[in-house]
Design a protein around this motif. Structure first.
Motif, PDB file in Angstrom:
ATOM      1  N   THR A  62      37.108  47.312 -57.948  1.00 36.43           N
ATOM      2  CA  THR A  62      38.132  48.324 -58.205  1.00 36.43           C
ATOM      3  C   THR A  62      38.119  48.694 -59.685  1.00 36.43           C
ATOM      4  OG1 THR A  62      39.488  47.355 -56.449  1.00 36.43           O
ATOM      5  CG2 THR A  62      40.582  48.880 -57.954  1.00 36.43           C
ATOM      6  N   PRO A  63      37.608  49.894 -60.028  1.00 38.97           N
ATOM      7  CA  PRO A  63      37.615  50.329 -61.429  1.00 38.97           C
ATOM      8  C   PRO A  63      39.053  50.530 -61.901  1.00 38.97           C
ATOM      9  CG  PRO A  63      36.216  51.742 -60.068  1.00 38.97           C
ATOM     10  CD  PRO A  63      36.991  50.880 -59.147  1.00 38.97           C
ATOM     11  N   LYS A  64      39.405  49.930 -63.053  1.00 33.20           N
ATOM     12  CA  LYS A  64      40.762  50.116 -63.580  1.00 33.20           C
ATOM     13  C   LYS A  64      40.790  49.833 -65.070  1.00 33.20           C
ATOM     14  CE  LYS A  64      42.076  45.478 -62.142  1.00 33.20           C
ATOM     15  NZ  LYS A  64      42.474  44.779 -60.982  1.00 33.20           N
ATOM     16  N   ARG A  65      41.861  50.284 -65.718  1.00 26.86           N
ATOM     17  CA  ARG A  65      42.024  50.037 -67.149  1.00 26.86           C
ATOM     18  C   ARG A  65      42.340  48.556 -67.339  1.00 26.86           C
ATOM     19  NH1 ARG A  65      40.944  54.539 -69.177  1.00 26.86           N
ATOM     20  NH2 ARG A  65      41.715  56.472 -68.321  1.00 26.86           N
ATOM     21  N   TRP A  66      41.722  47.970 -68.350  1.00 30.54           N
ATOM     22  CA  TRP A  66      41.937  46.560 -68.666  1.00 30.54           C
ATOM     23  C   TRP A  66      41.864  46.416 -70.184  1.00 30.54           C
ATOM     24  CZ3 TRP A  66      37.668  43.259 -70.288  1.00 30.54           C
ATOM     25  CH2 TRP A  66      36.476  43.942 -70.415  1.00 30.54           C
ATOM     26  N   ALA A  67      41.960  45.215 -70.705  1.00 29.56           N
ATOM     27  CA  ALA A  67      42.003  44.992 -72.157  1.00 29.56           C
ATOM     28  C   ALA A  67      40.736  45.461 -72.878  1.00 29.56           C
ATOM     29  CB  ALA A  67      42.238  43.508 -72.447  1.00 29.56           C
ATOM     30  N   GLY A  68      39.616  45.457 -72.175  1.00 25.59           N
ATOM     31  CA  GLY A  68      38.340  45.822 -72.799  1.00 25.59           C
ATOM     32  C   GLY A  68      37.978  47.291 -72.647  1.00 25.59           C
ATOM     33  N   LYS A  69      36.714  47.571 -72.950  1.00 29.40           N
ATOM     34  CA  LYS A  69      36.198  48.942 -72.938  1.00 29.40           C
ATOM     35  C   LYS A  69      35.780  49.364 -71.520  1.00 29.40           C
ATOM     36  CE  LYS A  69      32.165  50.515 -74.617  1.00 29.40           C
ATOM     37  NZ  LYS A  69      30.979  50.466 -75.418  1.00 29.40           N
ATOM     38  N   GLY A  70      36.026  50.615 -71.172  1.00 27.99           N
ATOM     39  CA  GLY A  70      35.604  51.151 -69.878  1.00 27.99           C
ATOM     40  C   GLY A  70      36.509  50.736 -68.733  1.00 27.99           C
ATOM     41  N   LEU A  71      36.124  51.134 -67.522  1.00 29.83           N
ATOM     42  CA  LEU A  71      36.922  50.813 -66.335  1.00 29.83           C
ATOM     43  C   LEU A  71      36.339  49.645 -65.544  1.00 29.83           C
ATOM     44  CD1 LEU A  71      37.633  54.447 -65.028  1.00 29.83           C
ATOM     45  CD2 LEU A  71      39.197  52.944 -66.255  1.00 29.83           C
ATOM     46  N   LEU A  72      35.088  49.245 -65.869  1.00 32.48           N
ATOM     47  CA  LEU A  72      34.426  48.178 -65.117  1.00 32.48           C
ATOM     48  C   LEU A  72      34.262  46.890 -65.915  1.00 32.48           C
ATOM     49  CD1 LEU A  72      31.520  50.130 -63.357  1.00 32.48           C
ATOM     50  CD2 LEU A  72      33.726  49.478 -62.404  1.00 32.48           C
ATOM     51  N   GLY A  73      33.851  47.005 -67.167  1.00 32.31           N
ATOM     52  CA  GLY A  73      33.600  45.820 -67.981  1.00 32.31           C
ATOM     53  C   GLY A  73      32.239  45.212 -67.704  1.00 32.31           C
ATOM     54  N   CYS A  74      31.289  46.065 -67.349  1.00 28.48           N
ATOM     55  CA  CYS A  74      29.915  45.590 -67.156  1.00 28.48           C
ATOM     56  C   CYS A  74      28.956  46.669 -67.652  1.00 28.48           C
ATOM     57  CB  CYS A  74      29.629  45.239 -65.708  1.00 28.48           C
ATOM     58  SG  CYS A  74      29.572  46.645 -64.588  1.00 28.48           S
ATOM     59  N   ASN A  75      27.724  46.273 -67.895  1.00 26.62           N
ATOM     60  CA  ASN A  75      26.723  47.233 -68.334  1.00 26.62           C
ATOM     61  C   ASN A  75      25.665  47.355 -67.242  1.00 26.62           C
ATOM     62  OD1 ASN A  75      25.712  49.046 -70.286  1.00 26.62           O
ATOM     63  ND2 ASN A  75      24.134  47.565 -70.815  1.00 26.62           N
ATOM     64  N   ILE A  76      25.371  48.581 -66.871  1.00 26.58           N
ATOM     65  CA  ILE A  76      24.405  48.843 -65.794  1.00 26.58           C
ATOM     66  C   ILE A  76      23.250  49.645 -66.396  1.00 26.58           C
ATOM     67  CG2 ILE A  76      24.050  50.022 -63.585  1.00 26.58           C
ATOM     68  CD1 ILE A  76      27.054  49.527 -63.045  1.00 26.58           C
ATOM     69  N   ILE A  77      22.017  49.224 -66.060  1.00 31.04           N
ATOM     70  CA  ILE A  77      20.840  49.948 -66.539  1.00 31.04           C
ATOM     71  C   ILE A  77      20.026  50.415 -65.337  1.00 31.04           C
ATOM     72  CG2 ILE A  77      20.645  48.810 -68.785  1.00 31.04           C
ATOM     73  CD1 ILE A  77      18.540  46.939 -67.554  1.00 31.04           C
ATOM     74  N   PRO A  78      19.396  51.587 -65.439  1.00 30.45           N
ATOM     75  CA  PRO A  78      18.562  52.050 -64.315  1.00 30.45           C
ATOM     76  C   PRO A  78      17.287  51.213 -64.206  1.00 30.45           C
ATOM     77  CG  PRO A  78      18.468  53.604 -66.143  1.00 30.45           C
ATOM     78  CD  PRO A  78      19.433  52.539 -66.528  1.00 30.45           C
ATOM     79  N   LEU A  79      16.803  51.045 -62.978  1.00 33.09           N
ATOM     80  CA  LEU A  79      15.552  50.313 -62.764  1.00 33.09           C
ATOM     81  C   LEU A  79      14.391  51.293 -62.788  1.00 33.09           C
ATOM     82  CD1 LEU A  79      16.309  47.763 -59.914  1.00 33.09           C
ATOM     83  CD2 LEU A  79      15.830  47.262 -62.288  1.00 33.09           C
ATOM     84  N   GLN A  80      13.360  50.959 -63.527  1.00 32.66           N
ATOM     85  CA  GLN A  80      12.142  51.777 -63.527  1.00 32.66           C
ATOM     86  C   GLN A  80      11.223  51.244 -62.432  1.00 32.66           C
ATOM     87  OE1 GLN A  80      13.670  51.475 -66.682  1.00 32.66           O
ATOM     88  NE2 GLN A  80      13.995  53.670 -66.492  1.00 32.66           N
ATOM     89  N   ARG A  81      10.963  52.065 -61.438  1.00 30.89           N
ATOM     90  CA  ARG A  81      10.106  51.628 -60.301  1.00 30.89           C
ATOM     91  C   ARG A  81       8.842  52.449 -60.302  1.00 30.89           C
ATOM     92  NH1 ARG A  81      11.945  47.087 -57.410  1.00 30.89           N
ATOM     93  NH2 ARG A  81      14.141  47.041 -57.546  1.00 30.89           N
TER      94      ARG A  81
END
Length: 136
Positions: free
Chosen positions: A117-136
């Motif tokens: 559930t994306p939501k506002r929290w104490a940290g940055k962004g709505l998720l608190g994770c970093n996602i990178i695209p996969l090069q296939r």
């Protein structure tokens, strides 16, 4: 009496050799079947398009159970077929603030479903994770 004992021991020895030979064949067959099954499971896993490379402790992503190195197969409505760039995921996150998203990841060779559930929290962004695209 001694000859009877020798003959009997020879029969026991032959029977043991046959028994162990059959067990060895069965074990090899079982291993081959297990390997074939593992290969077919790997092939049946859907293809991932992105990967989680950081999760902040106490964030919505952390609370939902998302982990570093999870490969994302589905993120809400985004999947391998309609994913162009990370902006697709950002759009889904912004439109789903406060509402649970279904996220499917591959973790340790298995498909895992996570309710995020994306939501506002104490940290940055709505998720608190970093996602990178996969090069296939």
């Amino acid at each position: 009496l001694q000859n009877d004992h020798k003959a009997l021991m020879k029969q026991v020895e032959e029977a043991l050799h046959q028994l162990h030979a059959r067990e060895k064949e069965k074990h090899a067959r079982d291993e081959a079947e297990a390997l074939a099954e593992a290969m077919s499971q790997n092939q049946s896993l859907p293809q991932a398009f992105a990967k989680v490379n950081a999760v902040t402790l106490g964030s919505p992503a952390s609370i939902s159970g998302l982990q570093v190195d999870d490969e994302i197969v589905e993120f809400g409505s985004v999947n391998i077929n309609n994913f162009q760039n990370l902006q697709n995921i950002a759009t889904v996150v912004q439109h789903s603030e406060g509402r649970p998203l279904s996220v499917t990841v591959i973790r340790g060779g298995k498909k895992v479903h996570v309710g995020l559930t994306p939501k506002r929290w104490a940290g940055k962004g709505l998720l608190g994770c970093n996602i990178i695209p996969l090069q296939r």
